[in-house]
Scaffold this motif. Structure first.
Motif, PDB file in Angstrom:
ATOM      1  N   GLN A 193       1.089  -1.279  -0.107  1.00 35.01           N
ATOM      2  CA  GLN A 193      -0.104  -0.110  -0.049  1.00 35.01           C
ATOM      3  C   GLN A 193       0.858   1.307  -0.051  1.00 35.01           C
ATOM      4  O   GLN A 193       0.705   2.128  -0.786  1.00 35.01           O
ATOM      5  N   PRO A 233       0.806  -4.610  -8.824  1.00 35.38           N
ATOM      6  CA  PRO A 233      -0.179  -5.826  -8.671  1.00 35.38           C
ATOM      7  C   PRO A 233       0.192  -7.247  -8.961  1.00 35.38           C
ATOM      8  O   PRO A 233      -0.081  -8.195  -8.517  1.00 35.38           O
ATOM      9  N   LEU A 245      -4.981 -10.571  -3.593  1.00 38.40           N
ATOM     10  CA  LEU A 245      -5.016  -8.803  -3.545  1.00 38.40           C
ATOM     11  C   LEU A 245      -4.427  -8.120  -4.843  1.00 38.40           C
ATOM     12  O   LEU A 245      -4.588  -7.149  -5.191  1.00 38.40           O
ATOM     13  N   VAL A 248      -7.019  -6.305  -6.748  1.00 40.72           N
ATOM     14  CA  VAL A 248      -7.616  -5.210  -6.008  1.00 40.72           C
ATOM     15  C   VAL A 248      -6.707  -4.050  -5.867  1.00 40.72           C
ATOM     16  O   VAL A 248      -6.979  -2.985  -5.896  1.00 40.72           O
ATOM     17  N   LEU A 249      -5.359  -4.482  -5.864  1.00 41.74           N
ATOM     18  CA  LEU A 249      -4.258  -3.523  -5.653  1.00 41.74           C
ATOM     19  C   LEU A 249      -4.391  -2.800  -7.213  1.00 41.74           C
ATOM     20  O   LEU A 249      -4.234  -1.428  -7.196  1.00 41.74           O
ATOM     21  N   ALA A 252      -6.992  -0.336  -7.106  1.00 42.28           N
ATOM     22  CA  ALA A 252      -6.638   0.828  -6.567  1.00 42.28           C
ATOM     23  C   ALA A 252      -5.713   1.872  -7.063  1.00 42.28           C
ATOM     24  O   ALA A 252      -5.905   3.043  -6.879  1.00 42.28           O
ATOM     25  N   PHE A 258      -7.695   3.400  -1.931  1.00 44.48           N
ATOM     26  CA  PHE A 258      -6.935   2.266  -1.375  1.00 44.48           C
ATOM     27  C   PHE A 258      -8.169   1.463  -0.492  1.00 44.48           C
ATOM     28  O   PHE A 258      -7.908   0.793   0.391  1.00 44.48           O
ATOM     29  N   TYR A 261      -8.885  -1.963  -1.242  1.00 46.70           N
ATOM     30  CA  TYR A 261      -7.635  -2.862  -0.849  1.00 46.70           C
ATOM     31  C   TYR A 261      -7.483  -2.975   0.582  1.00 46.70           C
ATOM     32  O   TYR A 261      -7.363  -4.164   1.141  1.00 46.70           O
ATOM     33  N   GLN A 262      -7.851  -1.808   1.437  1.00 48.72           N
ATOM     34  CA  GLN A 262      -7.647  -2.162   2.894  1.00 48.72           C
ATOM     35  C   GLN A 262      -8.749  -3.062   3.463  1.00 48.72           C
ATOM     36  O   GLN A 262      -8.504  -3.746   4.343  1.00 48.72           O
ATOM     37  N   GLU A 264     -10.378  -5.775   1.721  1.00 45.67           N
ATOM     38  CA  GLU A 264     -10.041  -7.157   1.366  1.00 45.67           C
ATOM     39  C   GLU A 264      -8.640  -7.474   2.222  1.00 45.67           C
ATOM     40  O   GLU A 264      -8.492  -8.670   2.572  1.00 45.67           O
ATOM     41  N   ALA A 265      -7.452  -6.448   2.362  1.00 43.69           N
ATOM     42  CA  ALA A 265      -6.385  -6.949   3.442  1.00 43.69           C
ATOM     43  C   ALA A 265      -6.861  -7.274   4.695  1.00 43.69           C
ATOM     44  O   ALA A 265      -6.309  -8.240   5.141  1.00 43.69           O
TER      45      ALA A 265
END
Length: 323
Positions: A193, A233, A245, A248-249, A252, A258, A261-262, A264-265
């Motif tokens: 991130q 990614p 991820l 998702v990244l 983002a 983000f 991303y946050q 799902e992380a």
């Protein structure tokens, strides 16, 4: 012979039932307003700590009770250090930063972990070499912080970020392969991130590398080069624990947000704690229990703060990996 934590893990198996279950999370997220959310929380384990309107006091007492279980059940001092020194690192940041950069004389701090607040304050006020005794990582960070203070806030924050990372990786990873995987994945998630945000901000390779923390699966230099090459990614998708991820990244980085991303992380980390391959006989189940409680309390803080701010249900669902 290493402790098997037999009694502790039997106790933890019973305490696991006190976590908020998915259906209850759905109800909390779907509540009409703050008052209804509080009523629903009162029907959970947290109800024993809840006084009307004092959500923060409730959550603080819940964490105190959890840490009391930790200190009573742990048969390994390293486990207690590994968990509670993380809060000491945060308090050190608040106190030392204020002292060395001319901030407020009485900064807001958290409840101490293992290092008393007065010791952290005295260390900041003392002349170099005359500080009260501190754990080695903290003493080293304070020395580095004195030098960094000449360069300003960013340099100080970098020193304290590295202290937090070092404390995170010092004790827990060596106790259990499952805990090691969790700690490394957590560091990887943060570094990806940070690298992504730095790239979007137009920072160059040395600046990105300097922002990244040690302890993850990817070396800071390798991750910085991936960021510069537009390969974050793909690199994430090839990193253990982060395989899902990558997409998702990519979104983002494309959209500049983000938030997904946050979420799902955090979902990934929560699943690792709930289904991780932790040794049955050892400290890992107790550590995972405390980490899950911390995450649950953090999510409740977000929920109630968002409710108080009037955030919509749809936005809450986008923010929290629950329900």
């Amino acid at each position: 012979m290493r402790s098997l934590f037999l009694f502790a893990n039997g106790r933890i198996a019973a305490l696991e039932r006190d976590f908020i279950q998915p259906r209850s999370w759905q109800m909390l997220l779907s509540a009409r307003d703050l008052e209804e959310t509080e009523r629903l929380l009162a029907d959970t384990w947290y109800g024993r700590f809840l006084s009307r309107g004092d959500i923060e006091g409730c959550l603080e007492q819940a964490m105190v009770a959890t840490e009391q279980e930790l200190t009573e059940l742990s048969e390994d001092p390293a486990l207690v250090r590994g968990l509670l020194h993380r809060r000491d690192a945060r308090n050190a940041r608040y106190i030392w930063k204020a002292a060395l950069l001319g901030g407020t004389a009485d900064p807001e701090v958290e409840r101490p972990g293992l290092i008393p607040i007065e010791v952290l304050s005295a260390a900041a006020a003392a002349e170099p070499g005359e500080e009260p005794a501190l754990p080695p990582l903290f003493a080293e960070a304070l020395s580095e912080m004195r030098d960094a203070a000449r360069s300003g806030v960013s340099a100080v924050d970098m020193v304290m970020d590295r202290l937090a990372a070092a404390v995170e990786m010092e004790e827990l990873p060596g106790m259990d392969p499952g805990l090691e995987a969790y700690a490394r994945t957590r560091m990887d998630i943060l570094n990806f991130q940070v690298a992504g945000r730095c790239r979007l901000a137009g920072m160059d390779l040395p600046a990105i590398e300097a922002m990244l923390l040690p302890g993850g699966s990817r070396e800071p230099g390798d991750l910085a080069r991936a960021a510069m090459a537009g390969q974050l990614p793909q690199t994430a998708a090839e990193t253990p624990g982060m395989e899902h991820l990558g997409g998702v990244l990519r979104e983002a980085l494309s959209g500049g947000s983000f938030l997904e991303y946050q979420r799902e992380a955090e979902r990934t980390l929560l699943e690792m704690l709930e289904t991780g391959s932790f040794a049955v006989f050892g400290p890992a189940p107790l550590a995972a229990f405390v980490l899950k409680r911390e995450m649950e309390i953090a999510h409740l803080r977000i929920l109630f703060a968002s409710r108080a701010a009037g955030m919509s249900r749809s936005m809450l669902h986008k923010r929290l990996p629950r329900g």
